[in-house]
Design an enzyme around this catalytic site. Structure first.
Site, PDB file in Angstrom:
ATOM      1  N   GLY A 183      -9.909   8.399   3.339  1.00 18.45           N
ATOM      2  CA  GLY A 183     -10.201   9.389   4.362  1.00 18.45           C
ATOM      3  C   GLY A 183     -10.878  10.631   3.825  1.00 18.45           C
ATOM      4  N   VAL A 242     -15.897  -1.227   6.885  1.00 18.54           N
ATOM      5  CA  VAL A 242     -14.524  -0.722   6.875  1.00 18.54           C
ATOM      6  C   VAL A 242     -14.462   0.445   5.893  1.00 18.54           C
ATOM      7  CG1 VAL A 242     -12.100  -1.266   6.542  1.00 18.54           C
ATOM      8  CG2 VAL A 242     -13.675  -3.028   7.381  1.00 18.54           C
ATOM      9  N   LEU A 243     -14.121   1.622   6.366  1.00 20.78           N
ATOM     10  CA  LEU A 243     -14.190   2.845   5.574  1.00 20.78           C
ATOM     11  C   LEU A 243     -13.350   2.750   4.301  1.00 20.78           C
ATOM     12  CD1 LEU A 243     -15.212   5.798   5.484  1.00 20.78           C
ATOM     13  CD2 LEU A 243     -13.085   6.454   6.636  1.00 20.78           C
ATOM     14  N   ASP A 244     -14.003   3.019   3.156  1.00 23.84           N
ATOM     15  CA  ASP A 244     -13.357   3.095   1.845  1.00 23.84           C
ATOM     16  C   ASP A 244     -12.691   1.786   1.421  1.00 23.84           C
ATOM     17  OD1 ASP A 244     -14.085   5.775   1.694  1.00 23.84           O
ATOM     18  OD2 ASP A 244     -12.199   6.479   2.546  1.00 23.84           O
ATOM     19  N   GLU A 245     -13.149   0.656   1.972  1.00 22.14           N
ATOM     20  CA  GLU A 245     -12.538  -0.631   1.654  1.00 22.14           C
ATOM     21  C   GLU A 245     -13.495  -1.576   0.925  1.00 22.14           C
ATOM     22  OE1 GLU A 245      -9.485  -1.748   2.105  1.00 22.14           O
ATOM     23  OE2 GLU A 245      -8.648  -0.010   3.137  1.00 22.14           O
TER      24      GLU A 245
END
Length: 283
Positions: A200, A225-228
């Site tokens: 985040g 997918v954020l930061d994945e």
């Protein structure tokens, strides 16, 4: 001197793969300069990176087509390049300029073998740096209402400049799934935490509140997918109870510069193979 070719591949593991690749190169007058390999026993996968010289111009012209037949026989996913032409890179940045400054300096010093074709930012703060290094700067403001139009402008700029790699040097906007899909494994981001912890927008704040004794930074390929996305590089630094939030942020910036520059360099040098949301990094 002719630059060496680089072969990156992965496929189901089986006997004879190394011999088949070596024989293929030998028959075409190739000279192997460096080779590295890895096996994932759980998934029964084989990975290999080969640097080789090939002086015969007639062989160079048909090398990809000829190797395609071998790759099909063994079910390989592969990439073959000789880097005679430097890959074109675009850097996206917002208002934190430490990663951008580091990348531009390293490029100027010859550490990053690429052409930085343009700088794109949703703020004007980076324009003086772009002007200093004589790199075209494009200010593309982004708001919630104009995000789609902004991304259309960005992708047009990338396409017009033939960009192969996008580097997010603390670009504080979430890219849309469509944008990510257009550049699979060709967008590198730096995240200011040791993923998967503290994802985040404010990971240092979360780390400080948790009272951690180590802070970290991660570079990774961007997915929808954020930061994945697959992690390329990570580093950590020890902190203590004496460190306040500002100290974490300041110390973390050193980590961010390091992990991003390493990831970009390894990508440019064709040292990364990505699979199953993981990466193999060849030395």
């Amino acid at each position: 001197m002719t630059k060496p070719w680089i072969l990156l591949l992965h496929c189901p593991d089986r006997k004879g793969l190394v011999a088949a690749i070596a024989q293929f190169l030998f028959e075409r007058g190739g000279n192997i300069l460096h080779a590295a390999q890895h096996q994932d026993n759980d998934l029964n996968l084989f990975f290999m990176r080969v640097e080789f010289a090939l002086d015969d111009a007639s062989e160079r012209a048909s090398l990809r087509e000829q190797f395609g037949a071998l790759a099909q026989r063994y079910g390989m996913e592969w990439e073959l390049s000789n880097q005679e032409q430097l890959p074109k890179v675009a850097i996206f940045v917002s208002q934190y300029l430490h990663c951008l400054n580091d990348l531009l300096f390293r490029h100027h010093a010859g550490e990053l073998q690429c052409e930085i074709s343009l700088l794109i930012s949703n703020h004007e703060d980076a324009r003086p740096l772009a002007d200093f290094y004589k790199i075209p700067f494009h200010h593309v403001p982004v708001t919630k209402e104009t995000k789609l139009q902004a991304e259309e402008r960005q992708t047009t700029l990338l396409r017009e400049n033939g960009v192969e790699l996008v580097v997010l040097a603390r670009y504080m906007q979430v890219l849309s799934p469509g944008f990510c899909a257009a550049y699979p494994r060709r967008i590198i981001n730096v995240h200011h935490s040791f993923l998967p912890a503290f994802t985040g927008a404010k990971p240092y704040h979360a780390a400080f509140a948790r009272g951690v004794k180590l802070i970290g930074s991660s570079s990774h390929y961007v997915t929808e997918v954020l930061d994945e996305g697959p992690i390329i590089e990570q580093d950590v630094m020890r902190i203590s109870h004496d460190d306040q939030l500002g100290d974490l942020i300041q110390k973390g910036r050193d980590l961010e510069r390091l992990v991003l520059s390493r990831a970009v360099r390894w990508h440019l040098e064709r040292r990364i193979l990505s699979y199953a949301n993981k990466t193999v990094i060849f030395n």
